[in-house]
Design a protein around this motif. Structure first.
Motif, mmCIF file in Angstrom:
data_model
loop_
_atom_site.group_PDB
_atom_site.id
_atom_site.type_symbol
_atom_site.label_atom_id
_atom_site.label_comp_id
_atom_site.label_asym_id
_atom_site.label_seq_id
_atom_site.Cartn_x
_atom_site.Cartn_y
_atom_site.Cartn_z
ATOM 1 N N GLU A 137 0.837 -1.202 0.000
ATOM 2 C CA GLU A 137 0.000 0.000 0.000
ATOM 3 C C GLU A 137 0.873 1.254 0.000
ATOM 4 O OE1 GLU A 137 -4.110 -0.968 2.330
ATOM 5 O OE2 GLU A 137 -2.314 -0.893 3.565
ATOM 6 N N ILE A 138 1.884 1.251 0.856
ATOM 7 C CA ILE A 138 2.780 2.398 0.955
ATOM 8 C C ILE A 138 3.578 2.559 -0.329
ATOM 9 C CG2 ILE A 138 4.800 3.320 2.171
ATOM 10 C CD1 ILE A 138 3.678 2.062 4.723
ATOM 11 N N PHE A 139 4.034 1.440 -0.893
ATOM 12 C CA PHE A 139 4.761 1.477 -2.164
ATOM 13 C C PHE A 139 3.922 2.182 -3.233
ATOM 14 C CE2 PHE A 139 5.522 -0.194 -6.382
ATOM 15 C CZ PHE A 139 6.902 -0.190 -6.507
ATOM 16 N N SER A 140 2.652 1.816 -3.339
ATOM 17 C CA SER A 140 1.776 2.415 -4.353
ATOM 18 C C SER A 140 1.598 3.908 -4.125
ATOM 19 C CB SER A 140 0.408 1.728 -4.337
ATOM 20 O OG SER A 140 0.527 0.368 -4.685
ATOM 21 N N LEU A 141 1.481 4.304 -2.858
ATOM 22 C CA LEU A 141 1.314 5.719 -2.542
ATOM 23 C C LEU A 141 2.588 6.511 -2.841
ATOM 24 C CD1 LEU A 141 -0.739 5.374 0.753
ATOM 25 C CD2 LEU A 141 -1.544 6.359 -1.396
ATOM 26 N N ILE A 142 3.734 5.925 -2.523
ATOM 27 C CA ILE A 142 5.010 6.583 -2.864
ATOM 28 C C ILE A 142 5.103 6.752 -4.373
ATOM 29 C CG2 ILE A 142 7.518 6.301 -2.931
ATOM 30 C CD1 ILE A 142 7.341 4.807 -0.291
ATOM 31 N N ALA A 143 4.780 5.700 -5.103
ATOM 32 C CA ALA A 143 4.925 5.703 -6.561
ATOM 33 C C ALA A 143 3.970 6.671 -7.236
ATOM 34 C CB ALA A 143 4.712 4.294 -7.107
ATOM 35 N N THR A 144 2.901 7.058 -6.541
ATOM 36 C CA THR A 144 1.954 8.017 -7.119
ATOM 37 C C THR A 144 2.127 9.409 -6.533
ATOM 38 O OG1 THR A 144 0.268 7.196 -5.549
ATOM 39 C CG2 THR A 144 0.217 6.342 -7.797
ATOM 40 N N GLY A 145 3.294 9.665 -5.937
ATOM 41 C CA GLY A 145 3.670 11.025 -5.588
ATOM 42 C C GLY A 145 3.349 11.508 -4.193
ATOM 43 N N HIS A 146 2.947 10.630 -3.274
ATOM 44 C CA HIS A 146 2.580 11.057 -1.925
ATOM 45 C C HIS A 146 3.793 11.049 -1.001
ATOM 46 C CE1 HIS A 146 -1.712 10.938 -2.906
ATOM 47 N NE2 HIS A 146 -1.472 9.804 -3.527
#
Length: 224
Positions: free
Chosen positions: A172-181
């Motif tokens: 979940e965190i990986f996806s959020l990092i990858a989308t600029g958060h």
């Protein structure tokens, strides 16, 4: 006294470049615009004589486009940070710019204040990419991978074998990092402490063998 960050503006729309120069001079005391280039070719020539710290580069320009200029500059002067600043949000343009060595890709509708923050953040090593662009890249990649799965399940599983090393929360965190958060935004979205997110981000870096968010985005898009 700390030296100012030397900035080169590259844009074939001179009025836009002049307006940006005026804003940076008036509101960023730690920055100095040392020149304006009208295209990629003039940018390459400028860099040979005067070494800017940062280049804000348009993408589509006559004589030499921004991506080609990035390739040349990054090869000879890898220490120069380059942010693409464009109206175009085409997936392939973004990918090509990052592959060429750009340190970020921002849309021209970004607020001037956010642009200043992004320039300053370059020293932290974080990729500067508009969140909407990052999310679009990730979504496009996953759609392409689903289509590929119909043809070759084994190939897809091998491609994303690294993802299996992460826990559900880390994915979940990986996806959020990858989308600029950033970490604070992730903590708010997940209802947890920022320090907890920092610890989990460190664990993700360790498991995947990456050192910053730029590499996270590249890893997420490595099949494109």
């Amino acid at each position: 006294m700390k030296e100012k960050t030397k900035i080169l503006l590259t844009d074939d729309q001179i009025l836009f470049a002049k307006s940006l120069e005026t804003f940076l001079q008036n509101y960023a005391d730690d920055m100095e615009v040392i020149g304006i280039a009208e295209n990629g070719l003039k940018t390459v020539q400028f860099v040979q004589d005067k070494k800017p710290d940062v280049i804000l580069m348009d993408v589509r320009m006559p004589e030499m486009d921004g991506v080609e200029a990035v390739k040349i500059i990054h090869q000879d002067f890898p220490q120069i940070k380059i942010i693409m600043l464009s109206t175009y949000d085409d997936d392939e343009l973004v990918r090509n710019a990052l592959r060429a060595g750009a340190n970020g890709y921002l849309l021209k509708d970004i607020s001037p204040t956010e642009l200043i923050i992004s320039i300053r953040a370059l020293n932290s090593g974080q990729v500067q990419i508009s969140p909407a662009l990052a999310q679009k890249l990730i979504q496009t990649t996953y759609i392409e991978d689903v289509d590929q799965a119909k043809l070759d399940d084994q190939s897809l599983n091998k491609k994303f074998e690294w993802l299996k090393t992460l826990t559900k929360r880390e994915r979940e965190i990986f996806s959020l990092i990858a989308t600029g958060h950033d970490n604070n935004d992730i903590a708010q979205r997940l209802g947890t402490a920022t320090q907890t997110v920092r610890n989990q981000v460190s664990a993700i870096y360790s498991k995947l063998g990456v050192k910053d968010r730029f590499e996270i985005i590249r890893l997420a898009n490595k099949s494109t």
